[in-house]
Design an enzyme around this catalytic site. Structure first.
Site, PDB file in Angstrom:
ATOM      1  N   GLY A  46      -5.658   1.112  -0.208  1.00 30.55           N
ATOM      2  CA  GLY A  46      -4.738   1.937  -0.992  1.00 30.55           C
ATOM      3  C   GLY A  46      -3.853   1.045  -1.839  1.00 30.55           C
ATOM      4  O   GLY A  46      -3.735  -0.162  -1.568  1.00 30.55           O
ATOM      5  N   GLN A  51       3.806  -1.263  -6.418  1.00 31.03           N
ATOM      6  CA  GLN A  51       3.301  -2.563  -5.939  1.00 31.03           C
ATOM      7  C   GLN A  51       2.817  -3.448  -7.079  1.00 31.03           C
ATOM      8  O   GLN A  51       2.688  -4.660  -6.908  1.00 31.03           O
ATOM      9  CB  GLN A  51       2.147  -2.367  -4.941  1.00 31.03           C
ATOM     10  CG  GLN A  51       2.583  -1.743  -3.632  1.00 31.03           C
ATOM     11  CD  GLN A  51       1.413  -1.581  -2.686  1.00 31.03           C
ATOM     12  OE1 GLN A  51       0.681  -0.606  -2.769  1.00 31.03           O
ATOM     13  NE2 GLN A  51       1.206  -2.548  -1.811  1.00 31.03           N
ATOM     14  N   CYS A  94      -0.019  -4.156   4.740  1.00 33.54           N
ATOM     15  CA  CYS A  94       0.353  -3.815   3.366  1.00 33.54           C
ATOM     16  C   CYS A  94       0.129  -5.035   2.479  1.00 33.54           C
ATOM     17  O   CYS A  94       0.493  -6.146   2.858  1.00 33.54           O
ATOM     18  CB  CYS A  94       1.825  -3.393   3.312  1.00 33.54           C
ATOM     19  SG  CYS A  94       2.375  -2.918   1.663  1.00 33.54           S
ATOM     20  N   LEU A  95      -0.463  -4.804   1.324  1.00 40.24           N
ATOM     21  CA  LEU A  95      -0.706  -5.909   0.389  1.00 40.24           C
ATOM     22  C   LEU A  95       0.620  -6.524  -0.073  1.00 40.24           C
ATOM     23  O   LEU A  95       0.632  -7.675  -0.509  1.00 40.24           O
ATOM     24  CB  LEU A  95      -1.518  -5.415  -0.815  1.00 40.24           C
ATOM     25  CG  LEU A  95      -2.939  -4.938  -0.473  1.00 40.24           C
ATOM     26  CD1 LEU A  95      -3.571  -4.235  -1.664  1.00 40.24           C
ATOM     27  CD2 LEU A  95      -3.804  -6.108  -0.019  1.00 40.24           C
ATOM     28  N   HIS A 136       1.375   6.206   3.717  1.00 40.29           N
ATOM     29  CA  HIS A 136       1.826   4.836   3.429  1.00 40.29           C
ATOM     30  C   HIS A 136       2.060   4.678   1.915  1.00 40.29           C
ATOM     31  O   HIS A 136       3.061   4.096   1.493  1.00 40.29           O
ATOM     32  CB  HIS A 136       0.760   3.862   3.956  1.00 40.29           C
ATOM     33  CG  HIS A 136       0.963   2.415   3.645  1.00 40.29           C
ATOM     34  ND1 HIS A 136       1.172   1.453   4.614  1.00 40.29           N
ATOM     35  CD2 HIS A 136       0.966   1.729   2.459  1.00 40.29           C
ATOM     36  CE1 HIS A 136       1.308   0.263   4.032  1.00 40.29           C
ATOM     37  NE2 HIS A 136       1.177   0.398   2.724  1.00 40.29           N
ATOM     38  N   GLU A 137       1.135   5.214   1.101  1.00 40.73           N
ATOM     39  CA  GLU A 137       1.267   5.093  -0.365  1.00 40.73           C
ATOM     40  C   GLU A 137       2.421   5.944  -0.887  1.00 40.73           C
ATOM     41  O   GLU A 137       3.164   5.509  -1.776  1.00 40.73           O
ATOM     42  CB  GLU A 137      -0.038   5.488  -1.066  1.00 40.73           C
ATOM     43  CG  GLU A 137      -1.285   4.703  -0.661  1.00 40.73           C
ATOM     44  CD  GLU A 137      -1.092   3.210  -0.561  1.00 40.73           C
ATOM     45  OE1 GLU A 137      -0.204   2.673  -1.251  1.00 40.73           O
ATOM     46  OE2 GLU A 137      -1.805   2.581   0.234  1.00 40.73           O
ATOM     47  N   HIS A 140       5.609   4.181  -0.502  1.00 43.09           N
ATOM     48  CA  HIS A 140       5.861   3.196  -1.568  1.00 43.09           C
ATOM     49  C   HIS A 140       6.549   3.855  -2.767  1.00 43.09           C
ATOM     50  O   HIS A 140       7.422   3.245  -3.401  1.00 43.09           O
ATOM     51  CB  HIS A 140       4.546   2.578  -2.050  1.00 43.09           C
ATOM     52  CG  HIS A 140       4.053   1.410  -1.234  1.00 43.09           C
ATOM     53  ND1 HIS A 140       4.773   0.242  -1.062  1.00 43.09           N
ATOM     54  CD2 HIS A 140       2.885   1.215  -0.569  1.00 43.09           C
ATOM     55  CE1 HIS A 140       4.064  -0.607  -0.320  1.00 43.09           C
ATOM     56  NE2 HIS A 140       2.920  -0.039  -0.001  1.00 43.09           N
TER      57      HIS A 140
HETATM   58  O1  GNR Z   1      -5.087  -2.193   2.628  1.00 43.62           O
HETATM   59  C1  GNR Z   1      -4.279  -1.555   3.300  1.00 43.62           C
HETATM   60  N1  GNR Z   1      -4.583  -1.239   4.587  1.00 43.62           N
HETATM   61  C2  GNR Z   1      -3.845  -0.337   5.327  1.00 43.62           C
HETATM   62  C3  GNR Z   1      -4.103  -0.280   6.698  1.00 43.62           C
HETATM   63  C4  GNR Z   1      -3.420   0.611   7.487  1.00 43.62           C
HETATM   64  C5  GNR Z   1      -2.491   1.469   6.931  1.00 43.62           C
HETATM   65  C6  GNR Z   1      -2.221   1.418   5.576  1.00 43.62           C
HETATM   66  C7  GNR Z   1      -2.902   0.531   4.778  1.00 43.62           C
HETATM   67  S1  GNR Z   1      -2.579   0.474   3.082  1.00 43.62           S
HETATM   68  C8  GNR Z   1      -2.972  -1.183   2.718  1.00 43.62           C
HETATM   69  C9  GNR Z   1      -2.894  -1.432   1.229  1.00 43.62           C
HETATM   70  C10 GNR Z   1      -1.481  -1.225   0.755  1.00 43.62           C
HETATM   71  O2  GNR Z   1      -0.599  -2.029   0.893  1.00 43.62           O
HETATM   72  N2  GNR Z   1      -1.204  -0.072   0.197  1.00 43.62           N
HETATM   73  O3  GNR Z   1       0.052   0.197  -0.206  1.00 43.62           O
HETATM   74 NI    NI Z   2       1.332  -0.938   1.108  1.00 43.53          NI
END
Ligand code: GNR
Ligand code: NI
Length: 176
Positions: A46, A51, A94-95, A136-137, A140
């Site tokens: 995601g 980001q 999270c990246l 999660h997105e 953000h």
């Molecule tokens: O790549 C991602 N893996 C992930 C694993 C578990 C829960 C959420 C994520 S999202 C993350 C990529 C990211 O930072 N998206 O904002």
């Molecule tokens: Ni993230």
């Protein structure tokens, strides 16, 4: 298509609330495509526009297995219209918080409203990893990182480590 640099914490831009898009036009579509390319390259499942430094309510997601056909989602103005009262714990990364992982508790099932690539209103029901990733997105877009869901002690340890690494990288870049 173009790769975009991914911001990492701590960065004030990751703490800001993103603004809705007025419509999904060619400019937003290009952003969606660049984000998807950046996400696959990272690789991640995601990515949210903040980001990559764009404070717009745009997210991309693909939780398909690596060997399976891709299932890209490109969503603007995503809104949770319903969440189940049943929770699920999932280990998140999270990246923008590289190399740190923690368990996060979130609703297990969600229903979503959004604008699609063609600027049409869509709805989506999700559970499991897709529901986790979409929440999660959306976090953000509201300036929230997964580490905001864990203890302040763990969060501050992670943030201090990331800041140290950032300062070291800057120093190395200056003397290179
Ligand atoms: O790549 C991602 N893996 C992930 C694993 C578990 C829960 C959420 C994520 S999202 C993350 C990529 C990211 O930072 N998206 O904002
Ligand atoms: Ni993230």
């Amino acid at each position: 298509m173009a790769l975009m640099p991914i911001l990492t914490a701590p960065d004030p831009r990751l703490k800001k609330k993103a603004r809705p898009v007025e419509a999904v036009d060619s400019k937003v579509r290009r952003l969606m495509d660049d984000m998807l390319e950046t996400m696959y390259d990272a690789p991640g499942i995601g990515l949210a526009a903040p980001q990559v430094g764009v404070l717009k309510r745009v997210i991309v997601v693909d939780v398909a297995e690596k060997e399976a056909a891709p299932e890209p989602l490109q969503l603007a103005n995503p809104e949770l219209v319903w969440v189940s009262d049943h929770d699920n714990t999932h280990e998140e990364g999270c990246l923008s918080v590289p190399e740190h992982y923690a368990d996060v508790i979130r609703p297990d099932e969600i229903r979503l409203r959004y604008l699609d690539r063609d600027n049409r209103i869509g709805t989506l029901e999700a559970n499991g990893i897709l529901a986790t990733c979409i929440q999660h997105e959306i976090d953000h877009l509201n300036g929230i990182l997964f580490i905001d869901h864990i203890s302040a002690l763990k969060r501050n340890m992670i943030l201090r480590k990331l800041l140290k690494e950032k300062k070291l990288a800057q120093k190395e870049a200056a003397t290179a």
